[in-house]
Design a protein around this motif. Structure first.
Motif, PDB file in Angstrom:
ATOM      1  N   TYR A  22       0.794  -1.142  -0.217  1.00  0.00           N
ATOM      2  CA  TYR A  22       0.221  -0.202   0.028  1.00  0.00           C
ATOM      3  C   TYR A  22       0.771   1.327  -0.189  1.00  0.00           C
ATOM      4  O   TYR A  22       0.238   2.308  -0.361  1.00  0.00           O
ATOM      5  N   THR A  23       2.180   1.729   0.380  1.00  0.00           N
ATOM      6  CA  THR A  23       2.943   2.401   0.854  1.00  0.00           C
ATOM      7  C   THR A  23       4.003   2.435  -1.457  1.00  0.00           C
ATOM      8  O   THR A  23       4.243   3.446  -1.687  1.00  0.00           O
ATOM      9  N   ASP A  24       3.143   1.848  -2.108  1.00  0.00           N
ATOM     10  CA  ASP A  24       3.770   1.290  -3.512  1.00  0.00           C
ATOM     11  C   ASP A  24       2.777   2.580  -4.351  1.00  0.00           C
ATOM     12  O   ASP A  24       1.830   2.324  -4.416  1.00  0.00           O
ATOM     13  N   SER A 144      -0.054  12.895   8.793  1.00  0.00           N
ATOM     14  CA  SER A 144      -0.284  11.990   7.275  1.00  0.00           C
ATOM     15  C   SER A 144      -0.376  10.772   7.404  1.00  0.00           C
ATOM     16  O   SER A 144      -1.516  10.324   8.075  1.00  0.00           O
ATOM     17  N   LEU A 145      -1.788  10.529   5.974  1.00  0.00           N
ATOM     18  CA  LEU A 145      -2.505   9.025   5.979  1.00  0.00           C
ATOM     19  C   LEU A 145      -1.376   7.768   6.390  1.00  0.00           C
ATOM     20  O   LEU A 145      -2.345   6.967   6.890  1.00  0.00           O
ATOM     21  N   SER A 150       6.120   2.991   7.990  1.00  0.00           N
ATOM     22  CA  SER A 150       7.743   3.461   8.100  1.00  0.00           C
ATOM     23  C   SER A 150       7.706   3.602   6.368  1.00  0.00           C
ATOM     24  O   SER A 150       7.326   3.259   5.853  1.00  0.00           O
ATOM     25  N   GLN A 151       9.271   4.362   6.481  1.00  0.00           N
ATOM     26  CA  GLN A 151       9.859   5.199   5.329  1.00  0.00           C
ATOM     27  C   GLN A 151      10.304   4.053   4.991  1.00  0.00           C
ATOM     28  O   GLN A 151      11.098   3.615   3.376  1.00  0.00           O
ATOM     29  N   VAL A 152      10.580   2.815   5.836  1.00  0.00           N
ATOM     30  CA  VAL A 152      12.192   1.790   5.871  1.00  0.00           C
ATOM     31  C   VAL A 152      11.297   0.616   5.022  1.00  0.00           C
ATOM     32  O   VAL A 152      10.318   0.166   5.413  1.00  0.00           O
ATOM     33  N   ASP A 153      12.233   0.264   3.735  1.00  0.00           N
ATOM     34  CA  ASP A 153      11.078  -1.148   3.356  1.00  0.00           C
ATOM     35  C   ASP A 153      12.763  -2.478   4.301  1.00  0.00           C
ATOM     36  O   ASP A 153      13.872  -2.515   4.217  1.00  0.00           O
TER      37      ASP A 153
END
Length: 204
Positions: A22-24, A144-145, A150-153
């Protein structure tokens, strides 16, 4: 899968996530007949489309026959000592189903509630970080939504973009059919399906 098809009814519409995570940027959601989802899970490579994932959906409300298959553990009915399992209300527990093919991913995120995660079919890999590791996990900005994400993969932290994440402490496990994993509130977790998988989460 055939049991699910008969219990739910193939004509029922269910929300499905399309995309790797869902982050893509290309991630989207759509409503499709349940039959179509089961067919895609059975043969995920035939269409060339991203794998469909029924994620965090109250399928048991759509299919009362399935509800009878799920017994809420007493753990989920005890509210931090304020009441006992005997007086707790099952309506206070949010029950969701997760159903998809091998390779579906829930990016590294945390939830606000206690979570009992029951693996029913297949296997899932979990990577978990305590709340104390939050500064090393580069959360999206508050408000933010994606503030709980996390922004980390988590599968392959990028040392150049997120250097603190490389040394963040974590625990990992694979859940098998019949396993029940407790995830405390605010614990970060990354989840990847290792096979066709059906799971039930219980937030309380």
């Amino acid at each position: 899968m055939e049991y699910l098809r008969s219990a739910v009814g193939g004509h029922r519409l269910v929300p499905v996530e399309l995309g790797a995570a869902y982050t893509d940027a290309g991630w989207t959601q759509t409503l499709i007949p349940f039959d179509q989802l089961l067919d895609a899970i059975a043969d995920p490579g035939s269409s060339g489309e991203p794998p469909g994932y029924l994620a965090q959906h109250d399928l048991l409300a759509q299919a009362p026959k399935l509800r009878r298959d799920i017994v809420l553990p007493d753990y989920a009915l005890v509210d931090t000592g304020r009441r006992s399992a005997a007086t707790a209300d099952a309506d206070d527990v949010t029950v969701n189903v997760w159903l998809g093919p091998r390779g579906t991913v829930s990016p590294l995120h945390h939830d606000p509630a206690d979570n009992l995660f029951a693996q029913v079919v297949g296997h899932k890999y979990f990577k978990l970080y305590a709340p104390s590791e939050t500064p090393s996990l580069y959360p999206h900005p508050p408000g933010s939504l994606l503030a709980n994400t996390s922004q980390v993969d988590a599968a392959a932290p990028d040392a150049a973009r997120h250097p603190r994440a490389v040394d963040a402490r974590f625990v990992e496990t694979v859940v098998w059919p019949g396993d029940l994993l407790y995830i405390p509130p605010k614990w970060w977790h990354y989840v990847r399906s290792l096979s066709t998988s059906a799971s039930v989460s219980m937030w309380f």
